[in-house]
Design a protein around this motif. Sequence first.
Motif: not given
Length: 159
Positions: A42-47
């Motif tokens: 989740d933390q890497s789904l910046y969009y």
Amino acid sequence: WHKRPDMTFEVHIREFLRDWDKHGRERWIPSLWKTNDYRTIDQSLYYYKIKNFLDKGFLPSQFVIYPGNIYLEHRDDLASNPVLEAVREKLGKGLLRPQINNRSSNIKNKGQHNPLDVALKNSTLRRRLGEEVFGPANKKLMELLASMVDRGMVLVGYT
């Protein structure tokens, strides 16, 4: 995922993809914010993070977006660090002028991080994670960021 002694990164990804399929794939992402079960993904789904702020009324001109390596490459010269310069443009030229702390304990990554192909040996899981989760989200991220530049969003290193 690291709190379970039997949990490896590969099992974590396998469980994420199982739940991804079960809960409607992309439609499930906002639910991730509430559960914290897959925080590493989740933390890497910046969009989705940036889009959420924009949808809540934040202005594109309130954002300074930068690749982490740009800051890190210039962390020894904070006066001319491109990231800090961009933020100073927004907040004021006299701000964000921290003292440089060169103690080695403060500037090295204390964690051990294997490359993805080592941490996730299963090529099918790697492919699915890239093609189904991060690939589409990163494409949306690029489109969103490009569309926001004319509205004042700063992309350090790109604008």
